[in-house]
Structure formats: structure tokens, C-alpha cells
Design a protein around this motif. Structure first.
Motif, PDB file in Angstrom:
ATOM      1  N   MET A   4     -22.602  -9.360  -1.567  1.00  0.00           N
ATOM      2  CA  MET A   4     -21.570  -9.143  -2.266  1.00  0.00           C
ATOM      3  C   MET A   4     -21.599  -7.538  -2.959  1.00  0.00           C
ATOM      4  O   MET A   4     -20.948  -7.247  -4.159  1.00  0.00           O
ATOM      5  N   GLY A   5     -22.159  -6.784  -2.132  1.00  0.00           N
ATOM      6  CA  GLY A   5     -22.328  -5.176  -2.393  1.00  0.00           C
ATOM      7  C   GLY A   5     -23.222  -5.062  -3.333  1.00  0.00           C
ATOM      8  O   GLY A   5     -23.419  -3.950  -3.763  1.00  0.00           O
ATOM      9  N   GLU A   6     -23.935  -6.127  -3.660  1.00  0.00           N
ATOM     10  CA  GLU A   6     -25.032  -5.899  -4.822  1.00  0.00           C
ATOM     11  C   GLU A   6     -26.143  -4.838  -4.422  1.00  0.00           C
ATOM     12  O   GLU A   6     -26.776  -4.238  -5.403  1.00  0.00           O
ATOM     13  N   VAL A   7     -26.333  -4.963  -2.960  1.00  0.00           N
ATOM     14  CA  VAL A   7     -27.609  -3.999  -2.703  1.00  0.00           C
ATOM     15  C   VAL A   7     -27.400  -2.331  -2.996  1.00  0.00           C
ATOM     16  O   VAL A   7     -27.972  -1.604  -3.760  1.00  0.00           O
ATOM     17  N   LEU A   8     -26.143  -1.998  -2.474  1.00  0.00           N
ATOM     18  CA  LEU A   8     -25.357  -0.628  -2.677  1.00  0.00           C
ATOM     19  C   LEU A   8     -25.346  -0.384  -4.384  1.00  0.00           C
ATOM     20  O   LEU A   8     -25.621   0.624  -4.849  1.00  0.00           O
ATOM     21  N   GLU A   9     -24.746  -1.376  -5.008  1.00  0.00           N
ATOM     22  CA  GLU A   9     -24.586  -1.245  -6.441  1.00  0.00           C
ATOM     23  C   GLU A   9     -25.843  -0.747  -7.136  1.00  0.00           C
ATOM     24  O   GLU A   9     -25.618  -0.037  -8.071  1.00  0.00           O
ATOM     25  N   ALA A  10     -27.065  -1.278  -6.725  1.00  0.00           N
ATOM     26  CA  ALA A  10     -28.182  -1.259  -7.566  1.00  0.00           C
ATOM     27  C   ALA A  10     -28.835   0.107  -7.333  1.00  0.00           C
ATOM     28  O   ALA A  10     -29.576   0.804  -7.988  1.00  0.00           O
ATOM     29  N   GLY A  11     -28.414   0.891  -6.233  1.00  0.00           N
ATOM     30  CA  GLY A  11     -28.744   2.192  -5.973  1.00  0.00           C
ATOM     31  C   GLY A  11     -28.525   3.279  -6.733  1.00  0.00           C
ATOM     32  O   GLY A  11     -27.488   2.846  -7.806  1.00  0.00           O
ATOM     33  N   THR A  12     -28.969   4.205  -6.832  1.00  0.00           N
ATOM     34  CA  THR A  12     -29.120   5.427  -7.702  1.00  0.00           C
ATOM     35  C   THR A  12     -28.181   6.703  -6.915  1.00  0.00           C
ATOM     36  O   THR A  12     -28.227   6.917  -5.776  1.00  0.00           O
ATOM     37  N   VAL A  13     -27.203   7.105  -7.542  1.00  0.00           N
ATOM     38  CA  VAL A  13     -26.331   8.064  -7.140  1.00  0.00           C
ATOM     39  C   VAL A  13     -26.498   9.473  -8.021  1.00  0.00           C
ATOM     40  O   VAL A  13     -26.683   9.259  -9.355  1.00  0.00           O
ATOM     41  N   VAL A  14     -26.887  10.513  -7.343  1.00  0.00           N
ATOM     42  CA  VAL A  14     -26.946  11.820  -8.160  1.00  0.00           C
ATOM     43  C   VAL A  14     -25.879  12.773  -7.480  1.00  0.00           C
ATOM     44  O   VAL A  14     -25.942  13.450  -6.956  1.00  0.00           O
ATOM     45  N   ALA A  15     -25.000  12.753  -8.272  1.00  0.00           N
ATOM     46  CA  ALA A  15     -23.732  13.423  -8.242  1.00  0.00           C
ATOM     47  C   ALA A  15     -22.803  13.603  -9.290  1.00  0.00           C
ATOM     48  O   ALA A  15     -22.873  12.465 -10.078  1.00  0.00           O
ATOM     49  N   LYS A  16     -21.695  14.498  -9.411  1.00  0.00           N
ATOM     50  CA  LYS A  16     -20.909  14.687 -10.447  1.00  0.00           C
ATOM     51  C   LYS A  16     -20.146  13.504  -9.996  1.00  0.00           C
ATOM     52  O   LYS A  16     -19.710  12.865  -9.022  1.00  0.00           O
ATOM     53  N   VAL A  17     -19.244  13.017 -11.322  1.00  0.00           N
ATOM     54  CA  VAL A  17     -18.351  11.671 -11.364  1.00  0.00           C
ATOM     55  C   VAL A  17     -17.176  12.185 -10.584  1.00  0.00           C
ATOM     56  O   VAL A  17     -16.707  13.443 -10.674  1.00  0.00           O
ATOM     57  N   ALA A  18     -16.647  11.628  -9.495  1.00  0.00           N
ATOM     58  CA  ALA A  18     -15.585  11.772  -8.629  1.00  0.00           C
ATOM     59  C   ALA A  18     -15.843  12.841  -7.821  1.00  0.00           C
ATOM     60  O   ALA A  18     -14.863  13.560  -7.355  1.00  0.00           O
ATOM     61  N   ALA A  19     -17.039  13.234  -7.552  1.00  0.00           N
ATOM     62  CA  ALA A  19     -17.294  14.334  -6.573  1.00  0.00           C
ATOM     63  C   ALA A  19     -16.622  14.179  -5.407  1.00  0.00           C
ATOM     64  O   ALA A  19     -16.897  13.368  -4.502  1.00  0.00           O
ATOM     65  N   GLY A  20     -15.827  15.265  -4.903  1.00  0.00           N
ATOM     66  CA  GLY A  20     -15.098  15.217  -3.725  1.00  0.00           C
ATOM     67  C   GLY A  20     -13.718  14.649  -3.538  1.00  0.00           C
ATOM     68  O   GLY A  20     -13.222  14.557  -2.477  1.00  0.00           O
ATOM     69  N   LEU A  21     -13.458  13.777  -4.608  1.00  0.00           N
ATOM     70  CA  LEU A  21     -12.337  12.809  -4.284  1.00  0.00           C
ATOM     71  C   LEU A  21     -11.058  13.693  -4.841  1.00  0.00           C
ATOM     72  O   LEU A  21     -10.935  14.358  -5.706  1.00  0.00           O
ATOM     73  N   PRO A  22     -10.197  13.907  -3.763  1.00  0.00           N
ATOM     74  CA  PRO A  22      -8.954  14.542  -4.134  1.00  0.00           C
ATOM     75  C   PRO A  22      -8.194  14.271  -5.444  1.00  0.00           C
ATOM     76  O   PRO A  22      -8.395  13.012  -5.755  1.00  0.00           O
ATOM     77  N   THR A  23      -7.765  15.188  -6.103  1.00  0.00           N
ATOM     78  CA  THR A  23      -6.878  15.093  -7.245  1.00  0.00           C
ATOM     79  C   THR A  23      -5.522  14.962  -7.005  1.00  0.00           C
ATOM     80  O   THR A  23      -4.835  14.416  -8.127  1.00  0.00           O
ATOM     81  N   SER A  24      -4.945  15.112  -5.957  1.00  0.00           N
ATOM     82  CA  SER A  24      -3.468  15.052  -5.814  1.00  0.00           C
ATOM     83  C   SER A  24      -3.129  13.693  -5.061  1.00  0.00           C
ATOM     84  O   SER A  24      -4.008  13.076  -4.576  1.00  0.00           O
ATOM     85  N   THR A  25      -1.864  13.382  -5.230  1.00  0.00           N
ATOM     86  CA  THR A  25      -1.316  12.064  -4.808  1.00  0.00           C
ATOM     87  C   THR A  25      -0.709  12.506  -3.308  1.00  0.00           C
ATOM     88  O   THR A  25      -0.965  13.595  -2.888  1.00  0.00           O
ATOM     89  N   LEU A  26      -0.114  11.496  -2.818  1.00  0.00           N
ATOM     90  CA  LEU A  26       0.441  12.111  -1.265  1.00  0.00           C
ATOM     91  C   LEU A  26       1.802  13.233  -1.539  1.00  0.00           C
ATOM     92  O   LEU A  26       2.272  13.113  -2.507  1.00  0.00           O
ATOM     93  N   PRO A  27       1.659  14.152  -0.393  1.00  0.00           N
ATOM     94  CA  PRO A  27       0.889  14.315   0.519  1.00  0.00           C
ATOM     95  C   PRO A  27      -0.266  15.175  -0.063  1.00  0.00           C
ATOM     96  O   PRO A  27      -0.366  15.941  -0.688  1.00  0.00           O
ATOM     97  N   LEU A  28      -1.471  14.830   0.875  1.00  0.00           N
ATOM     98  CA  LEU A  28      -2.486  15.885   0.243  1.00  0.00           C
ATOM     99  C   LEU A  28      -2.481  17.246   0.703  1.00  0.00           C
ATOM    100  O   LEU A  28      -2.621  18.241  -0.066  1.00  0.00           O
ATOM    101  N   HIS A  29      -1.692  17.705   1.704  1.00  0.00           N
ATOM    102  CA  HIS A  29      -1.670  18.865   2.415  1.00  0.00           C
ATOM    103  C   HIS A  29      -0.186  19.005   2.841  1.00  0.00           C
ATOM    104  O   HIS A  29       0.502  18.158   3.372  1.00  0.00           O
TER     105      HIS A  29
END
Length: 563
Positions: free
Chosen positions: A162-187
Motif C-alpha cells: 500500500m506504499g506504506e514502507v516508502l511513506e514511513a521513510g524520511t525525506v531530507v529535502a526542501k518541499v517540492a524540491a525539483g518539481l517544475p512550477t510551470s504548466t504545459l508546455p515546460l519548455h
């Protein structure tokens, strides 16, 4: 930098990028879903994995950003089936599934099959997410993949049934790190100047140019540039279904959809062109009527973000590789003085379309006998708000709507199934979630609605205020005549292969707690539609029609295609 659970990071990151709805069927990413409520994300629990995929698809097409859907491991096959329409329609959907941990693999684990293999044919890529520390990087990769180049769905297979193993792990990163801010088209890539100039030379020299715009042009927002270029070239503008309404459909140069789902005059107009300019449009069999519209010998200009598409079907192609909107803007800057057009081609096209529309209007106004589907199309045209969204199913629903519903080329949006019958109702729910301030009208046949009838309960539970218009003819209208033809004089009951019902969907809606009306008289149709659009709750309009009338039939040349 954050130091949080993967569940918290995922919820905060989706919210940070404006995702306000996700679509799922239990049991998957439960901790993430709890965290999403804290971030103001609406968790839409549906009744099948395919419905979740279709809702995410409708959401993505309206937002121009990824639609998000989830399924636990055993539902992965159903979710993959729902990706086909998003893939064919170039819609950016992120599909999450759970997967059992490694010690269960290759041991006949309960309910476990190879997920990436199922998603391979209907996504741009499939990504394994085994470690919470990798989630920011891999989610950003999936997001970029979904909205870059030719958009499309991406599959993420996360650790845990159910994705539960991944969910319980720890993330050390900024919120939304690397996620594009724009909508289509990206470039927005600009082609080499030489490509644009070569294409422009071909367009200048041809006295009769036709434009065929596709999904890529719509996603690029190139409608204004297409209209301006068409006016300069006096070029009739046709579209694929994915670009219906990219310019106002009552513009003198608009000739509607091209190919197998077209009004009769449209294919004739494109077939008469000296050069056809495909803009953000794949040259598949539907839009070209099996490569007969235009004929394969026709000189072509093709503008597309994907270089693989350029020249795929038409050997005499001059290509422009890049973003449609940006490259059309540059082409318009360079167009300069062109040889004077006599305007005859454009005038002939305008008159042919005007004559077609006059005939359609006459049929729509015919109040004798059962309600005509033309009347439904006219009622939607007249009642659809300036920013309304029309969502149509495949088959006859698409043919009727793309030939009979007029659009303003500005605030209105047309979405259609890329081939999956039953897609439209869940997709319309997703579209309404994506645009709560706009009104959504779903047009489907009864055959399509049966697929996901249970989502009426979802519409009621979440108060999703779409208007569902059902063309209720008690059968598969596109199929029954062909079935009878195959049956011929052979004894038997062809009706068993294409007819069902009858059923009163207004009563079914009422049982689900939704307002429903059965429309059996022509005079009741438009008032009922206007009243439904004036409200703020889901409404079902069950319009009783006859199965006999055929949808508009395309024109085709006498010669066979040279494929």
C-alpha cells in the motif's frame, strides 16, 4: 530543508505545486492521504481504478499540470488500463501503485504481478521508488517527463503493498524540491531559422494552403497565432479532435475536425489544398482518414515539438521542430509580403461549411418524432457558458459533438475520449474538480455511461456540480447498423449484439441522491439544460432519442489510400 516522513513531504509538495485534488481507490498511501487533508488537498475516493485514472486525466487536461491517481498493488492492472486514454491524448498523469518488498518477489506472492510491464505500453516511463530519500528526485523526474516534449502519463511504483514502507521513510529535502512550477508546455523551443524560412517559402508559394491543428497546438496555447496566420494565408483551419475550438468554430476560416470524425465538407476542403500545414498534430489514421486526407503525395509543412513526428507519414515534408506558439509567432514576424491570394479557396470553404451548418440547424429544429441528437448539440451550443467545458465520450458521442457543438475559441474547452468508451463521465468529474468556477457538461451515450454509472455516488458525495447529458437510445448507436449488415439474411437476432435497456437514468440518478430529469419532448430540452447549468449541484438529463439516425458521415475520395 525538511526532515519529515515521505508521506508528509509528498503531501506538502503536491500542495505547493497547486494540486488540490487527487483520485484514488483504497488501499494505498493512507498516511499520505491523511497528510493531504492537512494541506487542503481534496482526496476523491472513487469506485474503480479506471475511474480514478480517467478523473486524473480530465483534471490534467484542464489544468495543464499532472493529474494524480493512486492504486494499491492488486489494482495496478486496472489503473494501467485507465492510462491508455491519457497516453493517446497526450495528457500528463502521474499514476502511483504500491509494490511488495523484495523478499516477496519471485515467490508467488499474493496478488502480485510485474507492474512496469503492464504500464510500459501506456506511459512515457515507469519509475521504481524504493527509498524515501530518492522520492524528491524521482518525483521531479516523473513530473518533468509528464509535461515535457509530447506530454503523457508516468507510472511510479512505490515500496510497500500500500506504499506504506516508502511513506514511513524520511525525506531530507526542501518541499517540492525539483518539481517544475510551470504548466504545459515546460519548455518553448524555437526552431532553427532555416527551418522556419524553408517552411515559409513553401507556404508562400502555394495558392491553396490548409491548416490542420492538433493537440500539441492546443497545449501550446497557439490559437491566436493560428488564426492570424490563417487570415494572412487565407487558409481554412481544420483540427484533430484534440484541438476542436482552438479558434472560434464560427470563424469564416474554421472548417471543423478533419478525418474520420468530420462533417462532410471538411475532408473535401483539405483534399483540395496544394499544401497542408500540420501544427502540433500527429498524422495518424483518424485525422488523415487513413492517409487519404491529404493524399500522401501532397506537400506538407509540419510543426511539432517532437522531431520523430515530422515526416512520419508524409514523405514530402518540410519540418519545423519546436513549440507551436513560439514558432508560429516567429513565422508571422517573417511572413512579410506574400503573393496576393484570390480568396477563392477560402470563400469556397466558408460557403461549404455555412451550407452544412444550415442543414444541421434545420435538422436540429425538426420537432417531429423522437428528439434528434442535432437538437441536443444545438441546445448545448446555446446554453454552454462563455467559459464552459464540454466533455464527450468516444464513438458517436465524439462525432456528434465535434461536428455539432460550436465553441467560442476563447474561454470554452472541448475534451473528448481518445478511444476508451466510458471515459467521459469520470473525466468530466475530474475536469470539474480542476475548474470549480467553470461549468462542465458531459455528453455521453447510455452505452458509455454504463461503464462508470457508480460514479454518480461520487458526484453526490463530493457535490461535484457537472451536468450529465445522456443520449439514451438503448444501445450502441454506432454499432447496431453495422451488426445488422453483417447479419444480413442469416437467421438470428443481431439486436442481442448491440441493444440493451431501456433504462430511465433520471430515476437511477435520483436513487443516488442526484437531481435527474427525463427529457422526451424537444421543447423541454433547452429549458432543462439551462436550469441545470444555473444550479450548483450535479444534474442528470436523460434525453430519449432513437437509435436509427446516423451521426454525420465523413467524405472520402474514391481512390484508395497509398499507405
Amino acid at each position: 530543508m525538511s526532515n519529515v516522513t515521505a508521506a508528509s513531504w509528498l503531501a506538502k509538495s503536491l500542495a505547493a505545486r497547486g494540486i488540490d485534488h487527487v483520485f484514488f481507490i483504497d488501499a494505498i498511501l493512507r498516511r499520505s492521504l491523511v497528510e493531504m487533508e492537512h494541506e487542503g488537498i481534496r482526496r476523491v475516493l472513487v469506485h474503480s481504478e479506471k475511474a480514478a485514472a480517467y478523473m486524473a486525466d480530465g483534471y490534467a487536461r484542464v489544468r495543464g499540470a499532472p493529474g494524480i491517481c493512486f492504486s494499491q498493488a492488486v489494482g495496478a492492472a486496472n489503473l494501467a488500463a485507465g492510462m491508455q486514454d491519457a497516453y493517446l491524448a497526450q495528457a500528463p498523469v502521474l499514476a502511483f501503485t504500491g509494490r511488495k518488498v523484495s523478499k516477496y518477489r519471485h515467490r508467488n506472492a499474493y496478488q502480485e504481478v510485474d507492474h512496469p510491464a503492464m504500464f510500459r505500453a501506456v506511459t512515457k516511463t515507469s519509475v521504481d521508488v524504493d527509498d524515501a530519500a530518492d522520492l524528491p528526485r524521482l518525483l521531479a523526474h516523473a513530473w518533468r517527463t509528464a509535461i515535457s516534449g509530447t506530454p503523457g502519463p508516468v507510472h511510479l511504483d512505490v515500496l510497500g503493498h500500500m506504499g506504506e514502507v516508502l511513506e514511513a521513510g524520511t525525506v531530507v529535502a526542501k518541499v517540492a524540491a525539483g518539481l517544475p512550477t510551470s504548466t504545459l508546455p515546460l519548455h518553448r523551443e524555437l526552431a532553427e531559422e532555416a527551418e522556419i524560412e524553408a517552411a515559409l517559402a513553401r507556404l508562400r508559394e502555394a495558392p491553396r494552403v490548409a491548416i490542420v491543428a492538433g493537440t500539441g497546438a492546443m497545449q501550446s496555447g497557439a490559437g491566436d497565432e493560428i488564426r492570424r496566420l490563417a487570415e494572412v494565408l487565407q487558409a481554412p483551419v481544420g483540427t484533430s479532435l484534440g484541438a476542436r475550438g482552438i479558434i472560434a468554430t464560427d470563424h469564416p476560416l474554421s472548417i471543423g475536425t478533419v478525418g474520420s470524425y468530420s462533417a462532410p465538407p471538411t475532408n473535401q476542403i483539405v483534399a483540395g489544398a496544394d499544401v497542408v500545414f500540420f501544427i502540433g498534430c500527429r498524422t495518424g489514421d483518424q485525422v488523415t482518414l487513413d492517409w487519404r486526407i491529404p493524399d500522401l503525395a501532397t506537400p506538407v509543412v509540419h510543426l511539432d515539438v517532437d522531431p520523430v513526428e515530422i515526416g512520419r507519414s508524409y514523405p514530402d515534408t518540410i519540418g519545423i521542430c519546436g513549440d507551436p506558439k513560439r514558432n508560429l509567432a516567429r513565422l508571422l514576424e517573417l511572413v512579410g509580403n506574400i503573393p496576393a491570394r484570390d480568396g477563392v479557396y477560402a470563400e469556397e470553404a466558408a460557403e461549404a461549411m455555412a451550407e452544412w451548418r444550415r442543414g444541421f440547424a434545420e435538422r436540429a429544429g425538426d420537432e417531429g418524432g423522437a428528439i434528434r441528437v442535432e437538437a441536443i448539440m444545438s441546445a448545448i451550443t446555446e446554453a454552454l457558458p462563455e467559459t464552459g467545458i464540454i466533455v464527450a465520450d468516444t464513438g458517436f458521442s465524439s462525432i456528434w459533438s465535434c461536428t455539432g457543438i460550436e465553441l467560442n475559441g476563447g474561454g470554452q474547452t472541448y475534451l473528448r475520449a481518445a478511444g476508451s468508451l466510458g471515459w467521459s463521465f469520470p473525466a468530466a468529474l475530474g475536469a470539474q474538480c480542476a475548474a470549480p468556477d467553470r461549468r462542465v457538461v458531459c455528453f455521453t451515450g447510455d452505452g458509455g455511461l454504463y461503464y462508470h454509472l457508480t460514479e454518480l455516488e461520487t458526484a453526490r458525495r463530493y457535490g461535484i456540480p457537472l451536468v450529465l447529458v445522456v443520449n439514451n437510445n438503448s444501445g450502441f448507436g454506432q454499432s447496431i447498423e453495422n451488426i445488422r449488415t453483417v447479419q444480413g439474411d442469416t437467421p438470428g437476432t443481431p439486436e442481442e449484439l448491440g441493444l440493451f435497456g431501456p433504462l430511465d437514468f433520471s430515476k437511477i440518478a435520483q436513487e443516488f441522491g442526484i437531481e435527474g430529469h427525463r427529457i422526451e419532448k424537444h421543447a423541454d430540452l433547452r429549458p432543462a439544460l439551462e436550469a441545470a447549468l444555473a444550479g450548483n449541484q450535479p444534474v442528470v438529463l436523460d434525453v430519449v432519442t432513437d437509435i436509427g439516425p446516423r451521426a454525420p458521415v465523413h467524405w472520402k475520395p474514391k481512390s484508395e489510400s497509398r499507405t
